[in-house]
Write a protein that holds these residues in place. Sequence first.
Motif, PDB file in Angstrom:
ATOM      1  N   GLN A  33       0.832  -1.204   0.000  1.00  0.00           N
ATOM      2  CA  GLN A  33       0.000   0.000   0.000  1.00  0.00           C
ATOM      3  C   GLN A  33       0.866   1.253   0.000  1.00  0.00           C
ATOM      4  O   GLN A  33       0.586   2.207  -0.725  1.00  0.00           O
ATOM      5  N   VAL A  34       1.949   1.236   0.771  1.00  0.00           N
ATOM      6  CA  VAL A  34       2.857   2.382   0.807  1.00  0.00           C
ATOM      7  C   VAL A  34       3.469   2.604  -0.574  1.00  0.00           C
ATOM      8  O   VAL A  34       3.533   3.739  -1.065  1.00  0.00           O
ATOM      9  N   LEU A  35       3.910   1.526  -1.214  1.00  0.00           N
ATOM     10  CA  LEU A  35       4.471   1.663  -2.569  1.00  0.00           C
ATOM     11  C   LEU A  35       3.438   2.230  -3.540  1.00  0.00           C
ATOM     12  O   LEU A  35       3.756   3.090  -4.368  1.00  0.00           O
ATOM     13  N   TYR A  36       2.199   1.749  -3.434  1.00  0.00           N
ATOM     14  CA  TYR A  36       1.137   2.228  -4.313  1.00  0.00           C
ATOM     15  C   TYR A  36       0.873   3.713  -4.080  1.00  0.00           C
ATOM     16  O   TYR A  36       0.730   4.485  -5.033  1.00  0.00           O
ATOM     17  N   TRP A  37       0.805   4.112  -2.827  1.00  0.00           N
ATOM     18  CA  TRP A  37       0.576   5.526  -2.516  1.00  0.00           C
ATOM     19  C   TRP A  37       1.696   6.402  -3.063  1.00  0.00           C
ATOM     20  O   TRP A  37       1.451   7.494  -3.569  1.00  0.00           O
ATOM     21  N   LEU A  38       2.927   5.933  -2.948  1.00  0.00           N
ATOM     22  CA  LEU A  38       4.050   6.712  -3.457  1.00  0.00           C
ATOM     23  C   LEU A  38       4.012   6.782  -4.983  1.00  0.00           C
ATOM     24  O   LEU A  38       4.306   7.829  -5.572  1.00  0.00           O
ATOM     25  N   LYS A  39       3.651   5.691  -5.615  1.00  0.00           N
ATOM     26  CA  LYS A  39       3.593   5.662  -7.080  1.00  0.00           C
ATOM     27  C   LYS A  39       2.485   6.580  -7.603  1.00  0.00           C
ATOM     28  O   LYS A  39       2.668   7.269  -8.603  1.00  0.00           O
ATOM     29  N   THR A  40       1.337   6.593  -6.927  1.00  0.00           N
ATOM     30  CA  THR A  40       0.216   7.424  -7.363  1.00  0.00           C
ATOM     31  C   THR A  40       0.293   8.835  -6.788  1.00  0.00           C
ATOM     32  O   THR A  40      -0.602   9.637  -7.023  1.00  0.00           O
ATOM     33  N   GLN A  41       1.333   9.112  -6.032  1.00  0.00           N
ATOM     34  CA  GLN A  41       1.559  10.410  -5.389  1.00  0.00           C
ATOM     35  C   GLN A  41       0.417  10.792  -4.463  1.00  0.00           C
ATOM     36  O   GLN A  41       0.083  11.968  -4.314  1.00  0.00           O
ATOM     37  N   HIS A  56       4.526   3.715  12.884  1.00  0.00           N
ATOM     38  CA  HIS A  56       5.542   4.709  13.219  1.00  0.00           C
ATOM     39  C   HIS A  56       6.352   5.032  11.973  1.00  0.00           C
ATOM     40  O   HIS A  56       6.526   4.189  11.093  1.00  0.00           O
ATOM     41  N   ARG A  57       6.844   6.246  11.927  1.00  0.00           N
ATOM     42  CA  ARG A  57       7.620   6.728  10.785  1.00  0.00           C
ATOM     43  C   ARG A  57       8.835   5.841  10.499  1.00  0.00           C
ATOM     44  O   ARG A  57       9.131   5.514   9.348  1.00  0.00           O
ATOM     45  N   THR A  58       9.515   5.391  11.536  1.00  0.00           N
ATOM     46  CA  THR A  58      10.711   4.570  11.328  1.00  0.00           C
ATOM     47  C   THR A  58      10.367   3.192  10.758  1.00  0.00           C
ATOM     48  O   THR A  58      11.182   2.600  10.052  1.00  0.00           O
ATOM     49  N   THR A  59       9.177   2.700  11.037  1.00  0.00           N
ATOM     50  CA  THR A  59       8.745   1.423  10.458  1.00  0.00           C
ATOM     51  C   THR A  59       8.628   1.552   8.949  1.00  0.00           C
ATOM     52  O   THR A  59       9.145   0.713   8.201  1.00  0.00           O
ATOM     53  N   VAL A  60       7.983   2.604   8.497  1.00  0.00           N
ATOM     54  CA  VAL A  60       7.825   2.824   7.055  1.00  0.00           C
ATOM     55  C   VAL A  60       9.186   3.085   6.415  1.00  0.00           C
ATOM     56  O   VAL A  60       9.468   2.597   5.314  1.00  0.00           O
ATOM     57  N   GLN A  61      10.062   3.809   7.095  1.00  0.00           N
ATOM     58  CA  GLN A  61      11.404   4.053   6.573  1.00  0.00           C
ATOM     59  C   GLN A  61      12.170   2.738   6.419  1.00  0.00           C
ATOM     60  O   GLN A  61      12.881   2.540   5.436  1.00  0.00           O
ATOM     61  N   ARG A  62      12.017   1.838   7.391  1.00  0.00           N
ATOM     62  CA  ARG A  62      12.685   0.536   7.331  1.00  0.00           C
ATOM     63  C   ARG A  62      12.173  -0.275   6.140  1.00  0.00           C
ATOM     64  O   ARG A  62      12.938  -0.921   5.429  1.00  0.00           O
ATOM     65  N   TRP A  63      10.843  -0.221   5.907  1.00  0.00           N
ATOM     66  CA  TRP A  63      10.262  -0.922   4.759  1.00  0.00           C
ATOM     67  C   TRP A  63      10.853  -0.398   3.447  1.00  0.00           C
ATOM     68  O   TRP A  63      11.239  -1.172   2.577  1.00  0.00           O
ATOM     69  N   LEU A  64      10.908   0.918   3.324  1.00  0.00           N
ATOM     70  CA  LEU A  64      11.411   1.516   2.085  1.00  0.00           C
ATOM     71  C   LEU A  64      12.899   1.250   1.901  1.00  0.00           C
ATOM     72  O   LEU A  64      13.374   1.079   0.780  1.00  0.00           O
ATOM     73  N   SER A  65      13.625   1.183   2.995  1.00  0.00           N
ATOM     74  CA  SER A  65      15.046   0.852   2.922  1.00  0.00           C
ATOM     75  C   SER A  65      15.239  -0.569   2.399  1.00  0.00           C
ATOM     76  O   SER A  65      16.108  -0.816   1.547  1.00  0.00           O
ATOM     77  N   SER A  66      14.433  -1.490   2.868  1.00  0.00           N
ATOM     78  CA  SER A  66      14.549  -2.865   2.370  1.00  0.00           C
ATOM     79  C   SER A  66      14.118  -2.940   0.906  1.00  0.00           C
ATOM     80  O   SER A  66      14.677  -3.719   0.131  1.00  0.00           O
ATOM     81  N   TYR A  67      13.163  -2.121   0.493  1.00  0.00           N
ATOM     82  CA  TYR A  67      12.747  -2.082  -0.909  1.00  0.00           C
ATOM     83  C   TYR A  67      13.880  -1.569  -1.788  1.00  0.00           C
ATOM     84  O   TYR A  67      14.141  -2.098  -2.870  1.00  0.00           O
ATOM     85  N   ARG A  68      14.561  -0.529  -1.326  1.00  0.00           N
ATOM     86  CA  ARG A  68      15.695   0.004  -2.084  1.00  0.00           C
ATOM     87  C   ARG A  68      16.801  -1.036  -2.212  1.00  0.00           C
ATOM     88  O   ARG A  68      17.460  -1.127  -3.233  1.00  0.00           O
ATOM     89  N   LYS A  69      16.994  -1.809  -1.153  1.00  0.00           N
ATOM     90  CA  LYS A  69      18.079  -2.788  -1.121  1.00  0.00           C
ATOM     91  C   LYS A  69      17.813  -3.984  -2.037  1.00  0.00           C
ATOM     92  O   LYS A  69      18.691  -4.418  -2.758  1.00  0.00           O
ATOM     93  N   GLY A  70      16.583  -4.509  -2.001  1.00  0.00           N
ATOM     94  CA  GLY A  70      16.340  -5.747  -2.745  1.00  0.00           C
ATOM     95  C   GLY A  70      15.053  -5.812  -3.531  1.00  0.00           C
ATOM     96  O   GLY A  70      14.652  -6.895  -3.958  1.00  0.00           O
ATOM     97  N   GLY A  71      14.393  -4.696  -3.683  1.00  0.00           N
ATOM     98  CA  GLY A  71      13.161  -4.690  -4.464  1.00  0.00           C
ATOM     99  C   GLY A  71      11.978  -5.271  -3.711  1.00  0.00           C
ATOM    100  O   GLY A  71      11.989  -5.392  -2.481  1.00  0.00           O
ATOM    101  N   ARG A  72      10.965  -5.632  -4.474  1.00  0.00           N
ATOM    102  CA  ARG A  72       9.722  -6.132  -3.887  1.00  0.00           C
ATOM    103  C   ARG A  72       9.946  -7.430  -3.112  1.00  0.00           C
ATOM    104  O   ARG A  72       9.325  -7.660  -2.083  1.00  0.00           O
ATOM    105  N   GLU A  73      10.842  -8.280  -3.599  1.00  0.00           N
ATOM    106  CA  GLU A  73      11.105  -9.543  -2.929  1.00  0.00           C
ATOM    107  C   GLU A  73      11.637  -9.313  -1.512  1.00  0.00           C
ATOM    108  O   GLU A  73      11.225  -9.975  -0.569  1.00  0.00           O
ATOM    109  N   GLU A  74      12.565  -8.387  -1.394  1.00  0.00           N
ATOM    110  CA  GLU A  74      13.135  -8.079  -0.071  1.00  0.00           C
ATOM    111  C   GLU A  74      12.096  -7.424   0.833  1.00  0.00           C
ATOM    112  O   GLU A  74      12.035  -7.700   2.025  1.00  0.00           O
ATOM    113  N   LEU A  75      11.265  -6.561   0.265  1.00  0.00           N
ATOM    114  CA  LEU A  75      10.236  -5.872   1.042  1.00  0.00           C
ATOM    115  C   LEU A  75       9.227  -6.855   1.628  1.00  0.00           C
ATOM    116  O   LEU A  75       8.844  -6.759   2.789  1.00  0.00           O
TER     117      LEU A  75
END
Length: 104
Positions: A33-41, A56-75
């Motif tokens: 859902q976070v990825l979708y919201w970011l994609k649709t702005q 919490h903000r840091t939870t979402v940041q951690r999710w996005l960090s794992s996405y940057r590191k390994g894509g959807r599979e890592e997320l």
Amino acid sequence: MSGVVKIESRETKEELKALLGREKDAHRYEKLQVLYWLKTQTVETVLSAAVRLGKHRTTVQRWLSSYRKGGREELLLQKPRSGRPRMMNPETVERLSKELLQPE
């Protein structure tokens, strides 16, 4: 602007929407859902996404960090939960369940 997310989503809006429709796990759904919201702005900052999700903000940041590191599979990777082991082994639980079903 501070807090604006700089992430390049590899999936299209349509792909993310389809993934959201098929996802059954609530935690994985929230991450998508976070990825979708970011994609649709729909959201521009990590904080606004976190507030919408009730996380919490840091939870979402951690999710996005794992996405940057390994894509959807890592997320979406479900890491094994650590914790205290069960006090009773499965055989004991099964035996007790059978005994509780008996009217004696």
